[in-house]
Enzyme design. Structure first.
Site, mmCIF file in Angstrom:
data_model
loop_
_atom_site.group_PDB
_atom_site.id
_atom_site.type_symbol
_atom_site.label_atom_id
_atom_site.label_comp_id
_atom_site.label_asym_id
_atom_site.label_seq_id
_atom_site.Cartn_x
_atom_site.Cartn_y
_atom_site.Cartn_z
ATOM 1 C CB THR A 108 -0.601 0.198 1.575
ATOM 2 O OG1 THR A 108 0.213 -0.195 2.184
ATOM 3 C CG2 THR A 108 -1.975 -0.943 1.321
ATOM 4 C CD GLU A 109 5.119 -0.390 0.527
ATOM 5 O OE1 GLU A 109 6.115 -1.008 1.248
ATOM 6 O OE2 GLU A 109 3.785 -0.923 -0.700
ATOM 7 C CG LEU A 110 1.491 5.154 -5.646
ATOM 8 C CD1 LEU A 110 2.899 5.401 -5.570
ATOM 9 C CD2 LEU A 110 1.305 3.907 -6.745
#
Length: 232
Positions: A108-110
């Site tokens: 889920t970094e983005l």
């Protein structure tokens, strides 16, 4: 290790010590409690200045590489959510056994406005098919266990955490029957990933640090921290 096995210095120290502990034997890695790992510990890391976060990122990268390159079978028993850095850790293992239930795995970094440091870019790239890699890292989608199995994040899925760990132990033992041969084959398999990390480490990690401390990302991160604290 704190809430949801979030990745902080304490967790990395413990993990690194466990991976290096004594005579190398087939090993199963699982989460404490009902979560494998919820990823980076935003609450702790938000307190660090750039120098402190750079040191943490260096340690995180070294520990992920340590997991990736163990000369013995390392199997992840993913007993709950495996999010972002937790997903990277699972993918650094040789095999992954998931658990049925309301659990999710993904990167889920983005969605937090963050790019990927080199280990988080290259470990999934070396593990997943090109199309799955693109979907996982660019969409930020969180997959349920059965879908994760279909696309290759999990090798198999078991009905509960106990059977998940049991199956992971079986896999670890099976692949540890010829230790020297396994170590040689694994070294060849992970070599391109290791080389990719070495090549991209400086530019990708510096970009990660730049964006982490940007005004937009800092605001978004602190809003995430506020929501996490309100739930606890």
């Amino acid at each position: 290790f704190g809430h949801a096995n979030a990745i902080n210095q304490e967790l990395l120290d413990s993990l690194a010590a466990g991976l290096a502990d004594g005579d190398p034997q087939p090993t199963v890695l699982t989460g404490e409690g009902k979560v494998f790992s919820a990823g980076l510990d935003f609450v702790t890391l938000d307190r660090l200045d750039r120098n402190g976060l750079e040191k943490f990122l260096t340690r995180f990268s070294a520990t992920m590489l340590q997991a990736l390159t163990t000369p013995y079978p390392l199997v992840a028993a993913v007993n709950g959510h495996a999010i972002a850095g937790g997903c990277v850790l699972a993918l650094a293992c040789d095999y992954r056994v998931g658990t049925e239930g309301e659990f999710k795995i993904g990167m889920t970094e983005l969605s937090h406005g963050l790019p990927l440091p080199a280990v988080a870019s290259e470990i999934p790239r070396g593990t997943l098919t090109p199309q799955t890699y693109r979907t996982v890292v660019m969409s930020g989608v969180l997959m349920e266990p059965e879908i994760a199995k279909q696309v290759g994040l999990f090798d198999m899925v078991n009905e509960d955490a106990e059977s998940c760990v049991d199956q992971a132990c079986v896999l670890a033992r099976e692949h540890g029957r010829s230790p020297e041969a396994f170590a040689g084959v694994k070294a060849a398999v992970v070599a391109p990933i290791v080389n990719g990390i070495k090549t991209l480490r400086e530019p990708l990690d510096h970009r990660f640090l730049d964006i982490w401390f940007s005004e937009t990302t800092t605001t978004a991160r602190r809003e995430t921290i506020r929501r996490l604290k309100s739930k606890s």
